[in-house]
Write a protein that holds these residues in place. Structure first.
Motif, PDB file in Angstrom:
ATOM      1  N   THR A 120       0.830  -1.199   0.000  1.00  0.00           N
ATOM      2  CA  THR A 120       0.000   0.000   0.000  1.00  0.00           C
ATOM      3  C   THR A 120       0.875   1.262   0.000  1.00  0.00           C
ATOM      4  O   THR A 120       1.946   1.292   0.597  1.00  0.00           O
ATOM      5  CB  THR A 120      -0.882   0.013   1.258  1.00  0.00           C
ATOM      6  OG1 THR A 120      -1.719  -1.146   1.257  1.00  0.00           O
ATOM      7  CG2 THR A 120      -1.746   1.267   1.323  1.00  0.00           C
ATOM      8  N   LEU A 153      -7.545   1.246   0.857  1.00  0.00           N
ATOM      9  CA  LEU A 153      -7.549  -0.208   0.818  1.00  0.00           C
ATOM     10  C   LEU A 153      -8.324  -0.736  -0.392  1.00  0.00           C
ATOM     11  O   LEU A 153      -7.950  -1.760  -0.977  1.00  0.00           O
ATOM     12  CB  LEU A 153      -8.145  -0.760   2.121  1.00  0.00           C
ATOM     13  CG  LEU A 153      -8.230  -2.284   2.232  1.00  0.00           C
ATOM     14  CD1 LEU A 153      -6.855  -2.922   2.080  1.00  0.00           C
ATOM     15  CD2 LEU A 153      -8.862  -2.667   3.572  1.00  0.00           C
ATOM     16  N   VAL A 154      -9.389  -0.050  -0.797  1.00  0.00           N
ATOM     17  CA  VAL A 154     -10.168  -0.543  -1.935  1.00  0.00           C
ATOM     18  C   VAL A 154      -9.322  -0.573  -3.210  1.00  0.00           C
ATOM     19  O   VAL A 154      -9.509  -1.452  -4.068  1.00  0.00           O
ATOM     20  CB  VAL A 154     -11.440   0.302  -2.164  1.00  0.00           C
ATOM     21  CG1 VAL A 154     -12.447   0.081  -1.047  1.00  0.00           C
ATOM     22  CG2 VAL A 154     -11.115   1.778  -2.337  1.00  0.00           C
ATOM     23  N   GLU A 178      -7.172  -3.663  -2.938  1.00  0.00           N
ATOM     24  CA  GLU A 178      -8.006  -4.838  -3.207  1.00  0.00           C
ATOM     25  C   GLU A 178      -8.227  -5.041  -4.696  1.00  0.00           C
ATOM     26  O   GLU A 178      -8.186  -6.169  -5.197  1.00  0.00           O
ATOM     27  CB  GLU A 178      -9.352  -4.697  -2.490  1.00  0.00           C
ATOM     28  CG  GLU A 178      -9.246  -4.778  -0.979  1.00  0.00           C
ATOM     29  CD  GLU A 178     -10.556  -4.422  -0.287  1.00  0.00           C
ATOM     30  OE1 GLU A 178     -11.374  -3.711  -0.920  1.00  0.00           O
ATOM     31  OE2 GLU A 178     -10.748  -4.831   0.871  1.00  0.00           O
ATOM     32  N   ARG A 179      -8.461  -3.936  -5.434  1.00  0.00           N
ATOM     33  CA  ARG A 179      -8.718  -4.061  -6.873  1.00  0.00           C
ATOM     34  C   ARG A 179      -7.504  -4.626  -7.608  1.00  0.00           C
ATOM     35  O   ARG A 179      -7.635  -5.513  -8.443  1.00  0.00           O
ATOM     36  CB  ARG A 179      -9.108  -2.703  -7.461  1.00  0.00           C
ATOM     37  CG  ARG A 179     -10.540  -2.288  -7.174  1.00  0.00           C
ATOM     38  CD  ARG A 179     -10.973  -1.141  -8.077  1.00  0.00           C
ATOM     39  NE  ARG A 179     -10.232   0.085  -7.812  1.00  0.00           N
ATOM     40  CZ  ARG A 179     -10.615   1.021  -6.953  1.00  0.00           C
ATOM     41  NH1 ARG A 179     -11.726   0.862  -6.256  1.00  0.00           N
ATOM     42  NH2 ARG A 179      -9.888   2.127  -6.787  1.00  0.00           N
ATOM     43  N   GLN A 192      -7.037  -8.319  -6.746  1.00  0.00           N
ATOM     44  CA  GLN A 192      -8.000  -9.170  -7.450  1.00  0.00           C
ATOM     45  C   GLN A 192      -7.596  -9.401  -8.902  1.00  0.00           C
ATOM     46  O   GLN A 192      -7.698 -10.522  -9.421  1.00  0.00           O
ATOM     47  CB  GLN A 192      -9.395  -8.542  -7.372  1.00  0.00           C
ATOM     48  CG  GLN A 192     -10.018  -8.606  -5.984  1.00  0.00           C
ATOM     49  CD  GLN A 192     -11.220  -7.689  -5.825  1.00  0.00           C
ATOM     50  OE1 GLN A 192     -11.595  -6.966  -6.761  1.00  0.00           O
ATOM     51  NE2 GLN A 192     -11.817  -7.688  -4.649  1.00  0.00           N
ATOM     52  N   ASP A 230      -0.348  -5.853   3.412  1.00  0.00           N
ATOM     53  CA  ASP A 230      -1.700  -5.526   2.948  1.00  0.00           C
ATOM     54  C   ASP A 230      -2.141  -6.352   1.738  1.00  0.00           C
ATOM     55  O   ASP A 230      -3.262  -6.880   1.734  1.00  0.00           O
ATOM     56  CB  ASP A 230      -1.801  -4.026   2.647  1.00  0.00           C
ATOM     57  CG  ASP A 230      -2.211  -3.217   3.878  1.00  0.00           C
ATOM     58  OD1 ASP A 230      -2.444  -3.828   4.940  1.00  0.00           O
ATOM     59  OD2 ASP A 230      -2.297  -1.983   3.780  1.00  0.00           O
ATOM     60  N   ALA A 251      -5.258  -8.963   1.889  1.00  0.00           N
ATOM     61  CA  ALA A 251      -6.391  -8.752   0.981  1.00  0.00           C
ATOM     62  C   ALA A 251      -6.698 -10.018   0.196  1.00  0.00           C
ATOM     63  O   ALA A 251      -7.876 -10.379   0.003  1.00  0.00           O
ATOM     64  CB  ALA A 251      -6.097  -7.591   0.037  1.00  0.00           C
ATOM     65  N   ARG A 287      -8.206 -12.612   2.609  1.00  0.00           N
ATOM     66  CA  ARG A 287      -9.604 -12.276   2.910  1.00  0.00           C
ATOM     67  C   ARG A 287     -10.528 -12.672   1.776  1.00  0.00           C
ATOM     68  O   ARG A 287     -11.634 -13.174   2.003  1.00  0.00           O
ATOM     69  CB  ARG A 287      -9.746 -10.778   3.179  1.00  0.00           C
ATOM     70  CG  ARG A 287      -9.220 -10.311   4.504  1.00  0.00           C
ATOM     71  CD  ARG A 287      -9.736  -8.929   4.844  1.00  0.00           C
ATOM     72  NE  ARG A 287      -9.326  -7.901   3.920  1.00  0.00           N
ATOM     73  CZ  ARG A 287     -10.077  -7.389   2.955  1.00  0.00           C
ATOM     74  NH1 ARG A 287     -11.319  -7.831   2.763  1.00  0.00           N
ATOM     75  NH2 ARG A 287      -9.604  -6.439   2.163  1.00  0.00           N
ATOM     76  N   GLU A 288     -10.075 -12.435   0.527  1.00  0.00           N
ATOM     77  CA  GLU A 288     -10.905 -12.805  -0.614  1.00  0.00           C
ATOM     78  C   GLU A 288     -11.150 -14.311  -0.639  1.00  0.00           C
ATOM     79  O   GLU A 288     -12.266 -14.757  -0.889  1.00  0.00           O
ATOM     80  CB  GLU A 288     -10.233 -12.361  -1.913  1.00  0.00           C
ATOM     81  CG  GLU A 288     -11.075 -12.670  -3.137  1.00  0.00           C
ATOM     82  CD  GLU A 288     -10.402 -12.268  -4.437  1.00  0.00           C
ATOM     83  OE1 GLU A 288     -11.084 -12.307  -5.475  1.00  0.00           O
ATOM     84  OE2 GLU A 288      -9.204 -11.936  -4.425  1.00  0.00           O
ATOM     85  N   SER A 341     -13.591  -6.171   4.534  1.00  0.00           N
ATOM     86  CA  SER A 341     -12.412  -5.350   4.787  1.00  0.00           C
ATOM     87  C   SER A 341     -12.215  -5.072   6.277  1.00  0.00           C
ATOM     88  O   SER A 341     -11.102  -4.734   6.696  1.00  0.00           O
ATOM     89  CB  SER A 341     -12.520  -4.028   4.025  1.00  0.00           C
ATOM     90  OG  SER A 341     -13.700  -3.342   4.389  1.00  0.00           O
ATOM     91  N   GLN A 399      -9.242  -6.825   7.824  1.00  0.00           N
ATOM     92  CA  GLN A 399      -7.896  -6.631   7.284  1.00  0.00           C
ATOM     93  C   GLN A 399      -6.831  -6.552   8.379  1.00  0.00           C
ATOM     94  O   GLN A 399      -5.789  -7.209   8.288  1.00  0.00           O
ATOM     95  CB  GLN A 399      -7.865  -5.359   6.421  1.00  0.00           C
ATOM     96  CG  GLN A 399      -6.524  -5.055   5.776  1.00  0.00           C
ATOM     97  CD  GLN A 399      -6.240  -5.882   4.537  1.00  0.00           C
ATOM     98  OE1 GLN A 399      -7.064  -6.679   4.113  1.00  0.00           O
ATOM     99  NE2 GLN A 399      -5.067  -5.680   3.958  1.00  0.00           N
TER     100      GLN A 399
END
Length: 375
Positions: A261, A299-300, A303-304, A307, A329, A333, A336-337, A343, A346
């Motif tokens: 991050t 964080l979003v 995450e993108r 992914q 991070d 992430a 978690r997925e 989130s 996290q």
């Protein structure tokens, strides 16, 4: 400036000798979220520092225009000369720089571009790219370009032995799963001090403790049989990956989507220092994944990119064992997925330096978590 989409261009350039082997780097970000949208860099042979800086500016503006020609663009550079000249406050006297300045002004309408100076520490991403380009120029090499989506990303041999370039669509694994060994990078001096060390921060190398940890990971059973080690672009991750590859004989590939991050203004601080200096910002960041640290990345956005990178791994490496060396991070992430956690979980997942987390990713999108935080 116009009121639509806002982009941020950070650019830099330099020369070893002034004039000497020269190169530039530039990055385009979403100004609101901090998400990296494009990276460009090039070794340009022999040139001066100032010409290289203008070349970096020009490349960054062109990359922004390709993304959205109607966007408002804020240019941030640590070259006061370029910023003052492009803002119209200083004259451009040198003929080569005058030509480059004219080309830069022609990329986008003047009302869409704003120029501002930032300290070198806040321009570390573009500075890193420029230095890698200068390394390539000094060695007589051209810049190696990656096709990793969605950014226009370039990487030199100084960064990695190869660049991960997964196909755009799944190749079809015939039901064969990908066994993924997630390794958090080994320790650095900042890790040992529990200081944030983000995507565009100091980029420290492994400490002596970290080098010992990396050697232990290279000997562990989980990494045996892996044909490839994928790593982020960051030095501590690459050094951990290289230790594993040296022991196993695996190929090292670099993918910037696995970088840590961007912690922005918080980079280098401890958690206690962040809470003390930015109490309101920290509280908002702690509860809302769409909130970024000041000057950083939410964080979003992490995450993108995780992914996208994970989908590419499933497509490219079905039926294989792959070691992925990354950061706290991105690792959390992805985990978690796989677990289907939101989130809010996290910061509750512990991943120690040089720890291993084992996942099995199936080509139908399902996942199994086999082990977490092995040390």
């Amino acid at each position: 400036m116009s009121g639509g989409r806002r982009l941020r261009v950070e650019a830099d350039g330099g020369s070893r000798g002034n004039p000497g082997p020269a190169g530039y780097g530039a990055v385009v970000k979403d100004a609101a979220t901090g998400e990296v949208l494009a990276e460009v860099a090039e070794s340009i042979g022999r040139a001066t520092n100032n010409v290289a800086e203008y070349r970096g500016l020009l490349a960054g503006l062109r990359a922004a225009a390709e993304l959205d020609p109607s966007a408002s663009v804020e240019v941030r550079m640590d070259s006061k000369l370029v910023v003052e000249q492009m803002s119209g406050r200083w004259q451009v006297k040198h003929a080569d720089m005058r030509r480059l300045a004219q080309e830069a002004r022609a990329v986008l309408p003047a009302g869409q571009v704003d120029y501002g100076w930032i300290p070198r520490a806040q321009n570390s991403h573009a500075d890193r790219l420029a230095n890698e380009a200068m390394d390539a120029a000094a060695a007589g090499r051209q810049w190696q370009r990656s096709t990793t989506a969605p950014t226009t990303t370039t990487t030199t041999a100084a960064t990695a032995s190869a660049v991960a370039t997964p196909p755009a669509a799944p190749a079809g694994g015939g039901g064969r799963p990908l066994d993924l060994v997630l390794v958090r990078h080994a320790s650095t001096s900042l890790t040992e001090q529990q200081r944030l060390s983000g995507r565009y921060g100091e980029d420290p190398e492994l400490s002596e403790t970290g080098r010992q940890e990396a050697r232990r990971v290279a000997e562990c059973a989980e990494v045996r049989g892996a044909g490839v080690v994928i790593t982020s672009t960051m030095r501590r991750s690459r050094q951990t990956a290289e230790a594993i590859a040296e022991r196993t004989g695996a190929q090292v590939l670099v993918d910037p989507q696995w970088d840590e991050t961007d912690f922005g203004d918080w980079d280098g601080s401890t958690a206690a220092e962040v809470v003390r200096r930015w109490p309101a910002e920290f509280a908002a960041w702690s509860t809302d994944p769409a909130v970024a640290p000041p000057g950083g990345e939410p964080l979003v956005a992490v995450e993108r990119r995780v992914q996208r990178a994970a989908a590419a791994l499933r497509a490219r490496w079905a039926g294989e064992r792959v070691v992925l060396v990354t950061h706290g991070d991105p690792l959390r992430a992805l985990l978690r997925e796989c677990l289907g956690c939101g989130s809010h979980m996290q910061r509750r997942i512990r991943v120690d330096p040089a720890s291993r987390t084992l996942l099995r990713l199936h080509d139908d999108g399902t996942s199994e978590v086999l082990a977490v935080n092995r040390v």
